[in-house]
Design a protein around this motif. Sequence first.
Motif, PDB file in Angstrom:
ATOM      1  N   GLY A 216     -30.669  22.873 -14.469  1.00 12.70           N
ATOM      2  CA  GLY A 216     -30.424  24.051 -15.173  1.00 12.70           C
ATOM      3  C   GLY A 216     -28.864  24.030 -15.967  1.00 12.70           C
ATOM      4  O   GLY A 216     -28.155  23.464 -15.564  1.00 12.70           O
ATOM      5  N   VAL A 217     -28.959  24.855 -16.817  1.00 14.09           N
ATOM      6  CA  VAL A 217     -27.808  24.773 -17.838  1.00 14.09           C
ATOM      7  C   VAL A 217     -27.688  26.476 -18.555  1.00 14.09           C
ATOM      8  O   VAL A 217     -28.779  27.035 -18.640  1.00 14.09           O
ATOM      9  N   ASN A 218     -26.479  26.825 -18.602  1.00 13.31           N
ATOM     10  CA  ASN A 218     -26.279  28.119 -19.128  1.00 13.31           C
ATOM     11  C   ASN A 218     -24.769  28.318 -19.583  1.00 13.31           C
ATOM     12  O   ASN A 218     -24.135  27.533 -19.229  1.00 13.31           O
ATOM     13  N   THR A 219     -24.562  29.114 -20.388  1.00 10.98           N
ATOM     14  CA  THR A 219     -23.095  29.321 -21.123  1.00 10.98           C
ATOM     15  C   THR A 219     -22.508  30.633 -20.723  1.00 10.98           C
ATOM     16  O   THR A 219     -23.515  31.744 -20.795  1.00 10.98           O
ATOM     17  N   VAL A 220     -21.330  30.711 -20.720  1.00  6.45           N
ATOM     18  CA  VAL A 220     -20.768  32.097 -20.660  1.00  6.45           C
ATOM     19  C   VAL A 220     -19.250  32.019 -21.234  1.00  6.45           C
ATOM     20  O   VAL A 220     -18.417  31.337 -20.909  1.00  6.45           O
ATOM     21  N   GLY A 221     -19.247  32.634 -22.636  1.00  2.00           N
ATOM     22  CA  GLY A 221     -18.312  32.528 -23.365  1.00  2.00           C
ATOM     23  C   GLY A 221     -18.119  30.738 -23.840  1.00  2.00           C
ATOM     24  O   GLY A 221     -19.082  30.300 -24.275  1.00  2.00           O
ATOM     25  N   ASP A 222     -16.991  30.235 -23.392  1.00  2.12           N
ATOM     26  CA  ASP A 222     -16.775  28.848 -23.737  1.00  2.12           C
ATOM     27  C   ASP A 222     -16.990  27.789 -22.392  1.00  2.12           C
ATOM     28  O   ASP A 222     -16.715  26.770 -22.470  1.00  2.12           O
ATOM     29  N   THR A 223     -17.520  28.544 -21.456  1.00  8.45           N
ATOM     30  CA  THR A 223     -17.714  27.992 -20.135  1.00  8.45           C
ATOM     31  C   THR A 223     -19.080  27.285 -20.151  1.00  8.45           C
ATOM     32  O   THR A 223     -20.071  28.278 -20.329  1.00  8.45           O
ATOM     33  N   LEU A 224     -19.319  26.225 -19.547  1.00  4.01           N
ATOM     34  CA  LEU A 224     -20.750  25.813 -19.245  1.00  4.01           C
ATOM     35  C   LEU A 224     -21.098  25.829 -18.095  1.00  4.01           C
ATOM     36  O   LEU A 224     -20.275  25.250 -17.214  1.00  4.01           O
ATOM     37  N   LEU A 225     -22.222  26.200 -17.423  1.00  5.21           N
ATOM     38  CA  LEU A 225     -22.695  26.458 -16.237  1.00  5.21           C
ATOM     39  C   LEU A 225     -23.823  25.357 -15.915  1.00  5.21           C
ATOM     40  O   LEU A 225     -24.608  25.521 -16.517  1.00  5.21           O
ATOM     41  N   VAL A 226     -23.484  24.458 -15.203  1.00  9.95           N
ATOM     42  CA  VAL A 226     -24.729  23.361 -15.074  1.00  9.95           C
ATOM     43  C   VAL A 226     -25.162  23.338 -13.615  1.00  9.95           C
ATOM     44  O   VAL A 226     -24.215  23.355 -12.510  1.00  9.95           O
ATOM     45  N   ALA A 227     -26.494  23.501 -13.166  1.00 10.01           N
ATOM     46  CA  ALA A 227     -26.897  23.182 -11.913  1.00 10.01           C
ATOM     47  C   ALA A 227     -27.874  21.678 -11.798  1.00 10.01           C
ATOM     48  O   ALA A 227     -28.354  21.293 -12.477  1.00 10.01           O
ATOM     49  N   ASP A 228     -27.258  21.032 -10.682  1.00  7.61           N
ATOM     50  CA  ASP A 228     -28.025  19.652 -10.505  1.00  7.61           C
ATOM     51  C   ASP A 228     -28.152  19.933  -8.870  1.00  7.61           C
ATOM     52  O   ASP A 228     -27.877  20.569  -8.163  1.00  7.61           O
ATOM     53  N   THR A 229     -28.536  18.659  -8.495  1.00  9.76           N
ATOM     54  CA  THR A 229     -28.823  18.628  -6.902  1.00  9.76           C
ATOM     55  C   THR A 229     -27.642  18.474  -6.253  1.00  9.76           C
ATOM     56  O   THR A 229     -27.960  18.492  -5.039  1.00  9.76           O
ATOM     57  N   THR A 230     -26.640  18.252  -6.765  1.00 10.44           N
ATOM     58  CA  THR A 230     -25.266  18.347  -5.900  1.00 10.44           C
ATOM     59  C   THR A 230     -24.779  19.620  -5.806  1.00 10.44           C
ATOM     60  O   THR A 230     -24.026  19.953  -4.910  1.00 10.44           O
ATOM     61  N   GLY A 231     -25.025  20.712  -6.690  1.00  9.42           N
ATOM     62  CA  GLY A 231     -24.641  22.156  -6.681  1.00  9.42           C
ATOM     63  C   GLY A 231     -24.536  22.805  -8.085  1.00  9.42           C
ATOM     64  O   GLY A 231     -25.256  22.492  -8.964  1.00  9.42           O
ATOM     65  N   ILE A 232     -23.394  23.432  -8.237  1.00  9.88           N
ATOM     66  CA  ILE A 232     -23.130  24.144  -9.387  1.00  9.88           C
ATOM     67  C   ILE A 232     -21.982  23.504 -10.075  1.00  9.88           C
ATOM     68  O   ILE A 232     -20.760  23.551  -9.395  1.00  9.88           O
ATOM     69  N   TRP A 233     -21.697  23.207 -11.323  1.00  5.55           N
ATOM     70  CA  TRP A 233     -20.622  22.947 -11.977  1.00  5.55           C
ATOM     71  C   TRP A 233     -20.451  23.844 -12.943  1.00  5.55           C
ATOM     72  O   TRP A 233     -20.863  24.456 -13.650  1.00  5.55           O
ATOM     73  N   ARG A 234     -19.105  24.254 -13.221  1.00  9.76           N
ATOM     74  CA  ARG A 234     -18.349  25.088 -14.079  1.00  9.76           C
ATOM     75  C   ARG A 234     -17.537  23.882 -14.930  1.00  9.76           C
ATOM     76  O   ARG A 234     -16.679  23.290 -14.528  1.00  9.76           O
ATOM     77  N   LEU A 235     -17.959  23.998 -16.325  1.00 16.17           N
ATOM     78  CA  LEU A 235     -17.180  23.003 -17.214  1.00 16.17           C
ATOM     79  C   LEU A 235     -16.715  23.697 -18.546  1.00 16.17           C
ATOM     80  O   LEU A 235     -17.408  24.333 -19.147  1.00 16.17           O
TER      81      LEU A 235
END
Length: 430
Positions: A216-235
């Motif tokens: 999964g992937v989504n955006t909030v402003g200039d932040t990217l939210l990514v879901a993978d099998t290890t959890g959630i990343w904020r990039l």
Amino acid sequence: MEARRTLPRAAAVGLASLFIAPTFGLAARIAPSLAVPADATVRTLRVTAIKLAMPSGLVYGKDGTLYVADAVEHAIFAIDKSGRGRVFAGKPAPPMAIANGGYADGPAASARFNRPKGLAMTAAGDILVADDSNHCIRRIHSGVVTTLAGRCGIAGTATGPAASALFSRPLGIAVARDGTIFVADYVAGLRRIDATGNVSDPIAGTPSAHLTGVTGVNTVGDTLLVADTTGIWRLPQSFGYVLGHYRAGMFGERKDIDVAGVFEAEFGGFPYALIGLDTHDVVAVDPRMHDIDFLHNNHMRVIAGSTDVGAPARGGGFADGTGRFARFNTPLAIVASPAGGYVVADAGNHAIRFLSTFDREPEDPPPADVRDYGFTPNDYSIALIGNSYVWVTTTTPESIQSAIEQGLLADRSLRRAAACRVASRTRTGD
């Protein structure tokens, strides 16, 4: 205080201090608080004129139409505000038949998809489709389906121009505010498609290069939210560093680990699709645990669905209700509703579910005296009765929680005041 075999009754809510000793040597305390978060209430949306087999992707149009990707019907449906659905693109199966996936660009009615998953909407109103088993990205513009990127039917990880780049099971898709498209590809990882159509790997050589099984992937402003099998990343979209990583597969306390900004979160399975409420608050669906999770300031709690440790073995369920009394079966997508609240693609139940808004503030920690009764470090849980906490210490938390909640709900004097529900879990040994 001697343990009893029956659940004690209470006549009022918000008592200054009430100690009870119900079955199995349980010790609990009710203490007043007005800061307990309310969980989400779940109800099933009534959809007519179409059948849903495996809703797997969601996006809202500017006019309030809900678009649904169905991975078994190999089609995109449109549902209006009244709940009436229609085929928007692709060719679903007739009643009592099984749809076959395929690949074809062209007018929406004759176009073909193969297990479409994630959906996104561009600023111009085009719908983007992560066409999972065709291994490509499709675009629907003015009723015509085209291939935006990838070589449909050919899996791979090659980057480059859109016509020669390869994907391998794209599951999620999002559009940043500058028009950049991000794709969550389960095998190839995170992909970026720029305005020229060039496909690149934005995290190669960065601290987040070890994304695994991106879903999964989504955006909030200039932040990217990514879901993978290890959890959630904020990039950050510059991808030079990691803003946060919240690890999945844990039943336990959050703790700092070796990289700054990386935390252990209490995901029981793994997040699959997600939306950002702001740069720190995230709502995610967990198909393994059949629940909806809320990440707030590095702390996760379940806001709806089963929280039982054994849920994956038993499978999901179906029930409308509040908090843990609601049941899902493999939720795969979530989107914010224009009218408020959230909509979930409940794939295993072939249904679209609605979640109400909920209190986003984290619960207060339990007072020290609740921890210092001399018990061994067993799990305790926090339940809510009206405006009060109930802290529970027991070696069998799930069954005790259920007994307390159901017993209190059966008490008419408390039922009128508020529902009783589990608000969070942690450990007494922290």
